[in-house]
Design an enzyme around this catalytic site. Structure first.
Site, PDB file in Angstrom:
ATOM      1  CG  ASP A 555      -2.115  -0.904   1.046  1.00 18.47           C
ATOM      2  OD1 ASP A 555      -2.315  -1.390  -0.089  1.00 18.47           O
ATOM      3  OD2 ASP A 555      -2.843  -1.143   2.026  1.00 18.47           O
ATOM      4  CD  GLU A 556      -1.719   6.080  -1.255  1.00 14.03           C
ATOM      5  OE1 GLU A 556      -1.086   7.058  -1.694  1.00 14.03           O
ATOM      6  OE2 GLU A 556      -2.943   5.940  -1.388  1.00 14.03           O
ATOM      7  CG  ASP A 557      -0.868   3.630   4.143  1.00 18.35           C
ATOM      8  OD1 ASP A 557      -0.715   2.596   3.459  1.00 18.35           O
ATOM      9  OD2 ASP A 557      -1.789   3.768   4.963  1.00 18.35           O
ATOM     10  CG  ASP A 644      -6.493  -7.591   3.024  1.00 19.41           C
ATOM     11  OD1 ASP A 644      -7.725  -7.742   3.042  1.00 19.41           O
ATOM     12  OD2 ASP A 644      -5.901  -6.818   3.788  1.00 19.41           O
TER      13      ASP A 644
END
Length: 759
Positions: A555-557, A644
């Protein structure tokens, strides 16, 4: 006199020389061609020549040259094509391949006619087809057609017998003489002969039939299926009885049978003789005459004693405690006992001459069952005693694999039937018998992905393959990249610094266009941006840009260091069939709510590795997008934070193994799935037309708590819906975490390979 002898000798020698020089060439040619003809007659290569195959075949298996009893493949095929009412049906002549070329392998089920009931079992079969990934509602797209008429029970004495089937199917505009149709049947014929007659003309239709006899079976066209009861589960199914590390060295009984004995009629011969092998010690063979309405009229002198002995033993106990189970024919060739023995890990000993075994086109029954002869019943005890204990265990393990892979539910039986037909359409991309008979099984290996074993994550250990030494970082972005201080830019720099990173792929799942290339950080590896469809299921789509076996889903974070990435990748290379990652969750059964619970609390148990930071094999992208039906992917797109969980459930269903957690320097915090920058149609939002309010940039604590609670509730709902669809809970719990050697040991930092993990 001596001169005369000398001239005679010289004349004889000259004659031989002339013959050699002028006629020798013809003699040599004659000998050469005679040798070639003799060699051709020997059917080269000569299998008895030890210089050719001395290490590949046992002496007992070697064949004599020129054995007239051995038919050539062409002769065998000609014999096969002459059976079944002289029908020469095969896929090339009775199946229209052109219907499958445009839309692929799609299956259409006829709509249910009003006033035409179907049995519970046939309803399960239709439901299995409609739940499959091949089902279509448009007959113009269909490659295969399934009748809505219940054809399972063709015994005209049965209450479920459907009459006038011929008239009904001829009225269907799509029937076309049965071409491209699949007909299911469990019971055919009736008392007293129980022949294979169905009572209607199937034409050019493929017949999927239980108790199929080899004389009427059309090899490469028809499909033999197992006989199963109406109580057979729709999906999931009970697991086999053989548990890991629970096999005793020797079971109480060697060979058992408990069942009906037919006094007259077909099938009575074998069952009447079973009492001869009973010794009351390690071989138990029990029969009863007490069945049917008029059994007392036909009972013989053994019936009373047999009935008393029959009640002394419990059938389930015999299955549990026996190594081999006799599976004789009944009135028909197949019986329910066959699947019962498979599930119980009781090796079936088949006494049903002429039975075409279920799915024999794909399954190697020589590894899971003993095929005997009804005429040689008395030799069965000595034959099974000669089987080596290691071979017995191999047989038992294979029974469990076959039961779980192809027979434990109606879904698996029907889907195996469809996959066999699909393989026939593209022989160059079909599954080999090795794939059908080895874990994880043919249903979970997609030949459209690859036909090379080294491309799948399951066969590395068996065949000496190894996964690629590089990985692809796959980062899903749902917010606009701005300054260099944002987490995504730091993540790109950390991942690109790994010596094992081959490329970085950005999945841009926002409606706004991605930033120009100048705004992205410089990296030592290629960076590719893919425009997504703004769906959660997109992150597991098999994009062609992913070329490595390993995928690092991010994920981007996500916050990771290069050392963490390197260590996790090395762990994954040792377990390429599993998910290996950092943040973990777990599931549990809530007895009060009677449903599955989901928790993110730190406990000693884990069963889910979040794909916000996880390694897995790229093949699971293909399984996710092509194996799972569209309904499950729609479920993922409709519920936030469900994708997920589905990926973990899928991998656990394939491998029967838990994921692996590796060391993480910082505790992972789940971010909100929906960002302010991606509002309309963003990932995690309902489908178009069902918009939900956008989340603000900075919400009060109470609002954040409400959003987090809603997200947690959605995850729990997702988990229970997935368990319902699979028919069981595939997730496997574990207490294992892998750390680097010397991790947090009181030694010099210089001796540690990943010192930054402890900071």
């Amino acid at each position: 006199m001596q001169t005369r002898k000398k001239y005679i000798f010289l004349t004889f020698l000259a004659s031989w020389l002339l013959l050699f020089f002028f006629g020798g060439d013809q003699l040599r040619r004659f000998a050469f061609f005679s040798g070639r003809k003799a060699e051709a007659r020997r059917n080269w290569p000569r299998w008895t020549d030890r210089t050719l195959l001395k290490s590949f075949a046992d002496p007992q298996e070697l064949q004599r040259d020129g054995d007239p009893s051995l038919l050539s493949p062409r002769e065998r095929r000609a014999a096969w094509l002459s059976v079944y009412r002289s029908s020469r049906c095969r896929m090339e002549t009775c199946f229209d391949f052109s219907r499958c070329e445009r839309h692929g392998f799609k299956v259409f089920t006829y709509p249910q006619e009003r006033g035409q009931p179907v049995s519970e079992t046939y309803g399960k079969i239709l439901s299995s087809i409609e739940r499959s990934r091949y089902h279509t509602l448009n007959p113009e797209e269909a490659c295969l057609f399934i009748l809505s008429i219940d054809t399972l029970d063709r015994d005209h004495l049965s209450g479920q017998y459907v009459r006038n089937v011929d008239e009904k199917i001829r009225g269907f505009p799509l029937w076309n003489g049965g071409r491209n149709h699949l007909i299911f049947n469990l019971y055919s014929g009736t008392w007293p002969s129980y022949t294979g007659e169905l009572g209607f003309d199937i034409g050019h239709a493929i017949l999927a039939k239980a108790s199929f006899d080899t004389e009427s079976f059309r090899p490469g066209f028809d499909i033999s299926i197992p006989l199963f009861s109406k109580d057979h589960p729709q999906r999931g199914g009970d697991r086999g009885w053989l548990y890991q590390d629970s096999v005793p060295p020797k079971k109480k009984y060697l060979l058992v049978f408990k069942g009906k004995r037919y006094l007259t009629g077909i099938g009575s011969g074998t069952r009447n003789a079973l009492h001869h092998i009973h010794n009351g010690k390690d071989i138990i063979s029990l029969t009863t005459c007490k069945h049917g309405k008029d059994w007392e009229k036909h009972k013989d002198t053994r019936c009373d004693k047999d009935n008393v002995d029959y009640e002394r033993f419990d059938y389930q106990e015999l299955l549990h405690n026996s190594t081999f189970c006799i599976v004789p024919r009944g009135r028909r060739l197949g019986s329910f006992r066959f699947l019962e023995a498979l599930q119980a890990a009781c090796i079936p000993v088949l006494l049903s001459d002429g039975w075409e075994l279920p799915f024999a086109e794909a399954i190697d029954w020589g590894k899971a069952a003993v095929v005997g002869s009804e005429r040689l019943l008395l030799q069965i005890p000595s034959a099974v005693r000669c089987i080596h204990p290691e071979r017995v265990l191999a047989f038992q393990q294979q029974t469990q694999f076959l039961w779980d892979s192809y027979f434990s539910s109606v879904d698996k039986i029907v889907h195996t039937t469809l996959e066999i037909i699909k393989d026939r359409l593209s022989p160059h991309r079909s599954r080999s018998r090795f794939l059908w008979n080895t874990l994880p099984g043919g249903l979970l290996v997609l030949p459209d992905f690859s036909t090379h074993l080294g491309d799948f994550p399951f066969y590395y250990l068996q065949h000496g393959y190894s996964p690629s030494k590089k990985f692809t970082a796959f980062i899903r972005v749902v917010s606009q990249a701005g300054s260099l201080s944002q987490p995504i830019l730091r993540l790109i720099q950390a991942v690109s610094g790994s010596q094992y990173c081959a490329q970085i792929v950005i999945l841009w799942s926002c409606e706004k266009p991605p930033p120009p290339s100048g705004k992205w950080p410089q990296s030592a590896v290629p960076l590719t941006i893919i425009q997504g469809r703004r769906k959660l299921s997109d992150r597991f789509f098999p994009f062609e840009a992913i070329q490595t076996d390993a995928v690092l889903s991010l994920d981007e974070d996500t916050s990771l260091s290069t050392s963490e990435v390197d260590f996790a990748f090395l762990v994954w290379r040792s377990f390429p069939e599993r998910i290996v990652g950092f943040p973990t969750q777990s599931h549990f059964w809530d007895p009060e709510q009677r449903r599955w619970g989901y928790t993110s609390k730190w406990t000693n148990e884990l069963s889910i590795v979040l794909t916000a930071a996880a390694f897995y094999h790229r093949y699971y992208h293909s399984l996710f997008s092509e194996y799972l039906p569209a309904g499950l992917r729609e479920l993922v797109d409709g519920l936030a934070a469900c994708e997920d969980i589905l990926m973990n459930v899928l991998v656990a269903a394939v491998t029967k193994l838990p994921p692996i957690k590796v060391t993480q320097r910082k505790q992972h915090k789940e971010a909100m799935a929906q960002q302010a920058e991606c509002r309309d149609g963003a990932a995690g939002t309902p489908p178009p037309g069902q918009r939900s309010p956008p989340a603000p940039r900075s919400a009060p604590a109470k609002l954040k708590g409400t959003a987090g609670s809603r997200r947690f509730s959605q995850r729990q709902d997702c988990l229970n819906q997935l368990a319902d669809w699979f028919g069981y809970m595939p997730l496997v719990s574990s207490q294992l975490r892998l750390d680097p050697v010397l991790f947090k040991d009181q030694v010099s930092v210089l001796r540690k390979k990943y010192p930054s993990l402890e900071k």
